[in-house]
Design a protein around this motif. Structure first.
Motif, PDB file in Angstrom:
ATOM      1  N   LEU A  23      66.522  -5.082  40.199  1.00  0.00           N
ATOM      2  CA  LEU A  23      65.274  -5.833  40.244  1.00  0.00           C
ATOM      3  C   LEU A  23      64.313  -5.431  39.128  1.00  0.00           C
ATOM      4  O   LEU A  23      63.443  -6.216  38.748  1.00  0.00           O
ATOM      5  CB  LEU A  23      64.580  -5.634  41.596  1.00  0.00           C
ATOM      6  N   ARG A  24      64.452  -4.216  38.591  1.00  0.00           N
ATOM      7  CA  ARG A  24      63.487  -3.701  37.614  1.00  0.00           C
ATOM      8  C   ARG A  24      63.936  -3.848  36.163  1.00  0.00           C
ATOM      9  O   ARG A  24      63.170  -3.537  35.255  1.00  0.00           O
ATOM     10  CB  ARG A  24      63.196  -2.227  37.918  1.00  0.00           C
ATOM     11  N   VAL A  25      65.144  -4.322  35.950  1.00  0.00           N
ATOM     12  CA  VAL A  25      65.684  -4.364  34.593  1.00  0.00           C
ATOM     13  C   VAL A  25      64.796  -5.159  33.648  1.00  0.00           C
ATOM     14  O   VAL A  25      64.521  -4.738  32.521  1.00  0.00           O
ATOM     15  CB  VAL A  25      67.114  -4.939  34.603  1.00  0.00           C
ATOM     16  N   HIS A  26      64.324  -6.325  34.085  1.00  0.00           N
ATOM     17  CA  HIS A  26      63.612  -7.241  33.185  1.00  0.00           C
ATOM     18  C   HIS A  26      62.096  -7.192  33.368  1.00  0.00           C
ATOM     19  O   HIS A  26      61.392  -8.048  32.841  1.00  0.00           O
ATOM     20  CB  HIS A  26      64.110  -8.668  33.399  1.00  0.00           C
ATOM     21  N   ARG A  27      61.605  -6.192  34.098  1.00  0.00           N
ATOM     22  CA  ARG A  27      60.161  -6.098  34.309  1.00  0.00           C
ATOM     23  C   ARG A  27      59.464  -5.476  33.103  1.00  0.00           C
ATOM     24  O   ARG A  27      60.081  -4.802  32.274  1.00  0.00           O
ATOM     25  CB  ARG A  27      59.862  -5.293  35.572  1.00  0.00           C
ATOM     26  N   LEU A  28      58.149  -5.690  33.056  1.00  0.00           N
ATOM     27  CA  LEU A  28      57.347  -5.225  31.925  1.00  0.00           C
ATOM     28  C   LEU A  28      57.502  -3.728  31.695  1.00  0.00           C
ATOM     29  O   LEU A  28      57.605  -3.266  30.551  1.00  0.00           O
ATOM     30  CB  LEU A  28      55.875  -5.579  32.171  1.00  0.00           C
ATOM     31  N   GLY A  29      57.548  -2.934  32.759  1.00  0.00           N
ATOM     32  CA  GLY A  29      57.604  -1.483  32.613  1.00  0.00           C
ATOM     33  C   GLY A  29      58.880  -0.972  31.995  1.00  0.00           C
ATOM     34  O   GLY A  29      58.947   0.192  31.583  1.00  0.00           O
ATOM     35  N   ASN A  30      59.898  -1.818  31.919  1.00  0.00           N
ATOM     36  CA  ASN A  30      61.190  -1.396  31.358  1.00  0.00           C
ATOM     37  C   ASN A  30      61.398  -1.884  29.927  1.00  0.00           C
ATOM     38  O   ASN A  30      62.485  -1.731  29.377  1.00  0.00           O
ATOM     39  CB  ASN A  30      62.335  -1.895  32.243  1.00  0.00           C
ATOM     40  N   LEU A  31      60.375  -2.457  29.307  1.00  0.00           N
ATOM     41  CA  LEU A  31      60.535  -3.051  27.982  1.00  0.00           C
ATOM     42  C   LEU A  31      59.713  -2.300  26.946  1.00  0.00           C
ATOM     43  O   LEU A  31      58.624  -1.809  27.237  1.00  0.00           O
ATOM     44  CB  LEU A  31      60.102  -4.521  28.008  1.00  0.00           C
ATOM     45  N   THR A  32      60.226  -2.266  25.737  1.00  0.00           N
ATOM     46  CA  THR A  32      59.484  -1.667  24.632  1.00  0.00           C
ATOM     47  C   THR A  32      59.863  -2.376  23.339  1.00  0.00           C
ATOM     48  O   THR A  32      60.745  -3.233  23.321  1.00  0.00           O
ATOM     49  CB  THR A  32      59.764  -0.148  24.528  1.00  0.00           C
ATOM     50  N   LEU A  33      59.173  -2.007  22.263  1.00  0.00           N
ATOM     51  CA  LEU A  33      59.483  -2.529  20.939  1.00  0.00           C
ATOM     52  C   LEU A  33      60.159  -1.435  20.118  1.00  0.00           C
ATOM     53  O   LEU A  33      59.780  -0.270  20.199  1.00  0.00           O
ATOM     54  CB  LEU A  33      58.209  -2.977  20.220  1.00  0.00           C
ATOM     55  N   LEU A  34      61.137  -1.828  19.318  1.00  0.00           N
ATOM     56  CA  LEU A  34      61.792  -0.921  18.385  1.00  0.00           C
ATOM     57  C   LEU A  34      61.681  -1.486  16.977  1.00  0.00           C
ATOM     58  O   LEU A  34      61.631  -2.700  16.794  1.00  0.00           O
ATOM     59  CB  LEU A  34      63.270  -0.732  18.745  1.00  0.00           C
ATOM     60  N   THR A  35      61.670  -0.599  15.994  1.00  0.00           N
ATOM     61  CA  THR A  35      61.633  -1.082  14.611  1.00  0.00           C
ATOM     62  C   THR A  35      63.008  -1.552  14.157  1.00  0.00           C
ATOM     63  O   THR A  35      63.123  -2.265  13.161  1.00  0.00           O
ATOM     64  CB  THR A  35      61.135   0.026  13.668  1.00  0.00           C
ATOM     65  N   LYS A  36      64.050  -1.159  14.881  1.00  0.00           N
ATOM     66  CA  LYS A  36      65.404  -1.556  14.532  1.00  0.00           C
ATOM     67  C   LYS A  36      66.237  -1.608  15.803  1.00  0.00           C
ATOM     68  O   LYS A  36      66.147  -0.725  16.653  1.00  0.00           O
ATOM     69  CB  LYS A  36      66.022  -0.564  13.542  1.00  0.00           C
ATOM     70  N   SER A  37      67.080  -2.636  15.937  1.00  0.00           N
ATOM     71  CA  SER A  37      67.907  -2.768  17.133  1.00  0.00           C
ATOM     72  C   SER A  37      68.891  -1.608  17.239  1.00  0.00           C
ATOM     73  O   SER A  37      69.451  -1.145  16.234  1.00  0.00           O
ATOM     74  CB  SER A  37      68.695  -4.082  17.101  1.00  0.00           C
ATOM     75  N   LEU A  38      69.101  -1.135  18.459  1.00  0.00           N
ATOM     76  CA  LEU A  38      70.137  -0.142  18.707  1.00  0.00           C
ATOM     77  C   LEU A  38      71.484  -0.842  18.826  1.00  0.00           C
ATOM     78  O   LEU A  38      71.564  -1.975  19.323  1.00  0.00           O
ATOM     79  CB  LEU A  38      69.844   0.608  20.006  1.00  0.00           C
ATOM     80  N   ASN A  39      72.551  -0.170  18.396  1.00  0.00           N
ATOM     81  CA  ASN A  39      73.852  -0.794  18.628  1.00  0.00           C
ATOM     82  C   ASN A  39      74.161  -0.758  20.121  1.00  0.00           C
ATOM     83  O   ASN A  39      73.606   0.044  20.879  1.00  0.00           O
ATOM     84  CB  ASN A  39      74.957  -0.118  17.797  1.00  0.00           C
ATOM     85  N   SER A  40      75.039  -1.629  20.553  1.00  0.00           N
ATOM     86  CA  SER A  40      75.253  -1.828  21.990  1.00  0.00           C
ATOM     87  C   SER A  40      75.748  -0.566  22.682  1.00  0.00           C
ATOM     88  O   SER A  40      75.411  -0.311  23.846  1.00  0.00           O
ATOM     89  CB  SER A  40      76.245  -2.980  22.213  1.00  0.00           C
ATOM     90  N   LYS A  41      76.532   0.258  21.974  1.00  0.00           N
ATOM     91  CA  LYS A  41      77.044   1.477  22.595  1.00  0.00           C
ATOM     92  C   LYS A  41      75.906   2.429  22.946  1.00  0.00           C
ATOM     93  O   LYS A  41      75.880   3.030  24.027  1.00  0.00           O
ATOM     94  CB  LYS A  41      78.036   2.157  21.656  1.00  0.00           C
ATOM     95  N   ILE A  42      74.944   2.551  22.023  1.00  0.00           N
ATOM     96  CA  ILE A  42      73.796   3.435  22.294  1.00  0.00           C
ATOM     97  C   ILE A  42      72.846   2.792  23.295  1.00  0.00           C
ATOM     98  O   ILE A  42      72.356   3.438  24.216  1.00  0.00           O
ATOM     99  CB  ILE A  42      73.066   3.766  20.974  1.00  0.00           C
ATOM    100  N   SER A  43      72.598   1.497  23.118  1.00  0.00           N
ATOM    101  CA  SER A  43      71.656   0.797  24.001  1.00  0.00           C
ATOM    102  C   SER A  43      72.098   0.863  25.450  1.00  0.00           C
ATOM    103  O   SER A  43      71.281   1.009  26.350  1.00  0.00           O
ATOM    104  CB  SER A  43      71.514  -0.658  23.557  1.00  0.00           C
ATOM    105  N   ASN A  44      73.408   0.747  25.688  1.00  0.00           N
ATOM    106  CA  ASN A  44      73.934   0.767  27.057  1.00  0.00           C
ATOM    107  C   ASN A  44      74.446   2.138  27.466  1.00  0.00           C
ATOM    108  O   ASN A  44      75.011   2.299  28.548  1.00  0.00           O
ATOM    109  CB  ASN A  44      75.063  -0.255  27.198  1.00  0.00           C
TER     110      ASN A  44
END
Length: 703
Positions: free
Chosen positions: A520-541
């Motif tokens: 339920l919390r994955v897409h909420r405001l408190g779980n989001l941030t800005l990055l200057t560069k996208s993380l690759n999927s292995k690191i992101s997940n």
């Protein structure tokens, strides 16, 4: 062939039939593209007639082509509608919707005048024939006939053809007319009803091209609808401006060379406004005119209103006016260009342009043009306060996913209400005007309502990506301002989920309940941030230890740096997401505040509840409980039951649906308003529970 200028009264006055042939396309007009602009034009004309009766304002609807038919009735003239069936159907639907409201208000004389537009008198109708003046022969016949024969007030859901576009048009016009007229106990109700009736009778103008039976209607239809390049509003204004300059004896060549700014690529470029493309010059002239007149003006009416304003209201010669237009156009161009630059700090006006661009609106541009009109010379802090308040009003509504369709009228009203006011009173005048708005379509939401909505909203899924990024950038800039840092670069930085969207493999939990709470919390405001560069999927997940190390590389973004610092001794989890959401919401409320004590109350709470409140909010408020049984109310599904889950979903036939309408759609196999379709055990529909929520006391859950 003969051509006449007709009002609806002149066109529909006689006992007659207008027949839409079987081969004509069905009714396709829609709210955003046609109904809303038409209603705004009609409302504008009615309000102008009330305010300035001597002007006798009118609105041009367009052309219709009709062809006489061989006599099929001894009493009724019959016309085939060759072109313009969308206009004629809409006028009929609007007239009938208004007539129904006036009949309910016991204004029988006015209602009767409008009924004469849609119905032939019984004395002219053969036994068994329909009295309707407009007759559809295509698939629209049944819904149109059923609608105009229905008893008032109409229960749209019970109509056999409730999903018809014609029914939707009728429901839309009923809603907007009722809102505009207000309650029947107000002093101006009858006066407004009378003027609206007059506008529908003789304030609209059509060009009626009338063919004899033997003429080639297809040839004329093809010629009228041939492709070409229509003149824009800016083209028409330019022609008028230079004719006016010539009449004044001005040097038109010099004026064109030095004072007409709209021939560059910037101004001829087409820009998107809603679903339409218009030249930027036409858009600016419309917004400039709103700033000058304090009236909401549709794009189609730009030239006519410009012409009438110059001829009847402006005290300036065109030679004096044109340099002012040029100055403000250059200012507008500078703000627009600044808003597209990725770096550099913006002032409040340029930032407002950037934020409007990111969030997909134009509504505040007339206000900015008005604030920076030459000679106004407002102090910068006063201008900034007004812009901040106006942004708060617009963006809080966007956060609650409330309609923005009526906000342009309020901006025009704010401008009109400030005429003659001293500049030092402007901020309080504008802020007070916005704070007094008290209907769903325009009100300014209060703090608690924003907290309640954003605290549980899946904003990543619900908000357009550019708008969501703009909100995060605003929070980042707010944090940076605390330490004197420059504004964040506007480079469309990636929005990153701290708890990954695909978290189950590397962020496991032990129980189904914990899994549900995490998801339920994955897409909420408190779980989001800005990055200057996208993380690759292995690191992101990846697991938190890996991801936290990667986030350290992006600590030039304060939003991200705070997450890293807050998790030195604690893994990222649901409690931190909730805590951070509350912090970010408070930052938003600080960026776009409301006046002290402002709650955002409305006088139509049952409508206000519609756009953002979900079942989870009703459960949290204690009005519903997980495990409650819901009952279908539609006559075809009596006895059908569903179950409400603790997180606000609906379980039906072994499947789970996240909204009442989704569950209703699955059952009926057609579009369904679930808030009307489902009831609770005591017989109340979900819409009634929702209204109770909205009416809750301020000390508890009052928004």
């Amino acid at each position: 062939m003969e051509t006449f200028k007709r009002t609806p009264l002149q066109l529909f006055n006689l006992p007659q039939n207008f027949v839409i042939p079987l081969f004509q396309r069905p009714y396709v007009w829609k709210e955003v593209e046609q109904w809303e602009p038409l209603w705004k034009d009609i409302r504008r004309v009615a309000e102008l007639r009330i305010a300035e009766p001597h002007l006798n304002a009118t609105h041009f609807l367009g052309a219709v082509v009709i062809q006489s038919q061989e006599a099929q009735s001894r009493r009724l003239t019959t016309w085939n509608v060759i072109d313009g069936q969308q206009r004629l159907t809409t006028v009929q639907v609007l007239a009938h919707a208004t007539r129904s409201l006036l009949a309910q208000a016991d204004l029988s004389k006015l209602a009767g005048q409008l009924e004469d537009l849609t119905h032939n008198s019984e004395k002219y109708v053969e036994d068994g024939d329909s009295p309707l003046k407009l007759r559809h022969l295509n698939k629209d016949r049944e819904p149109f006939d059923e609608l105009l024969a229905a008893e008032t007030p109409i229960d749209y859901e019970d109509l056999l053809h409730s999903d018809s576009q014609i029914v939707a048009a009728h429901q839309y016009f009923t809603t907007v007319v009722e809102q505009w007229l207000g309650t029947q106990d107000t002093n101006d109700y009858e006066g407004k009803a009378k003027e609206l009736t007059n506008v529908l009778l003789d304030g609209l103008q059509l060009v009626s091209i009338e063919l004899e039976a033997a003429e080639n209607s297809q040839e004329i239809f093809e010629t009228l609808n041939a492709r070409g390049t229509p003149l824009t509003a800016a083209d028409l204004v330019r022609n008028f401006v230079f004719q006016r300059l010539d009449a004044e004896g001005a040097d038109t060549k010099k004026a064109y060379r030095e004072d007409w700014p709209f021939e560059t690529k910037f101004w001829t470029q087409e820009v998107s406004v809603g679903r339409n493309l218009v030249s930027r010059s036409s858009l600016f002239l419309n917004q400039w005119l709103v700033a000058r007149t304090g009236e909401e003006i549709s794009p189609q009416a730009t030239f006519n209103r410009f012409k009438s304003w110059v001829e009847l209201e402006s005290a300036q010669t065109m030679a004096d006016l044109l340099p002012t237009i040029k100055h403000q156009a250059q200012q507008y161009e500078a703000w627009t260009n600044a808003a597209t630059q990725p770096g550099g700090s913006l002032d409040s006006a340029a930032m407002a342009f950037y934020r409007m661009r990111a969030s997909g609106v134009e509504v505040l541009k007339p206000l900015l043009i008005w604030l920076y009109e030459p000679g106004r010379d407002l102090p910068q802090d006063s201008t900034a306060r007004i812009v901040q308040a106006a942004e708060s009003w617009v963006y809080r509504r966007q956060m609650l996913r409330l309609s923005g369709s009526d906000l342009g009228r309020i901006v025009a009203d704010v401008i009109a209400a400030s005429v003659g006011v001293s500049t030092n009173e402007f901020p309080e005048r504008v802020i007070g005007h916005l704070a007094r708005l008290n209907v769903t379509s325009t009100y300014w939401p209060g703090d608690e309502e924003v907290r309640l909505s954003l605290g549980t909203e899946a904003v990543y899924l619900r908000f357009p990506r550019g708008r969501l990024r703009m909100f995060l950038e605003a929070i980042e800039d707010n944090y940076r301002a605390e330490t004197g840092q420059p504004q964040v670069e506007r480079k469309a930085y990636p929005i990153e989920h701290i708890l990954p969207q695909g978290w189950k493999d590397t962020w496991p939990v032990e129980t189904p309940e914990a899994e549900e709470a995490r998801q339920l919390r994955v897409h909420r405001l408190g779980n989001l941030t800005l990055l200057t560069k996208s993380l690759n999927s292995k690191i992101s997940n990846g697991p938190w230890s890996v991801k936290r190390a990667a986030l350290l590389q992006h600590n030039t973004i304060t939003l991200t740096g705070r997450v890293v610092s807050e998790t030195e001794e604690h893994d990222w989890d649901e409690s931190l997401i909730d805590h951070r959401a509350a912090e970010l919401i408070e930052a938003i409320l600080d960026i776009w505040p409301v006046p002290d004590g402002h709650l955002g109350k409305v006088v139509d709470p049952q409508t206000k509840a519609g756009d953002w409140i979900e079942l989870k909010h009703l459960i949290k408020a204690g009005l519903l409980r997980g495990g409650d049984t819901l009952y279908a109310t539609h006559r075809d599904f009596k006895g059908k039951q569903a179950t409400l889950t603790i997180e606000g979903a609906i379980e039906l036939d072994g499947k789970r649906y996240m909204s009442p309408s989704a569950a209703g759609n699955a059952l009926r196999k057609k579009a369904t308003n679930g808030w009307y379709f489902w009831s609770v055990g005591d017989g109340r529909r979900l819409r009634d529970v929702r209204a109770e929520f909205q009416n809750a006391v301020p000390s508890d859950i009052e928004p």
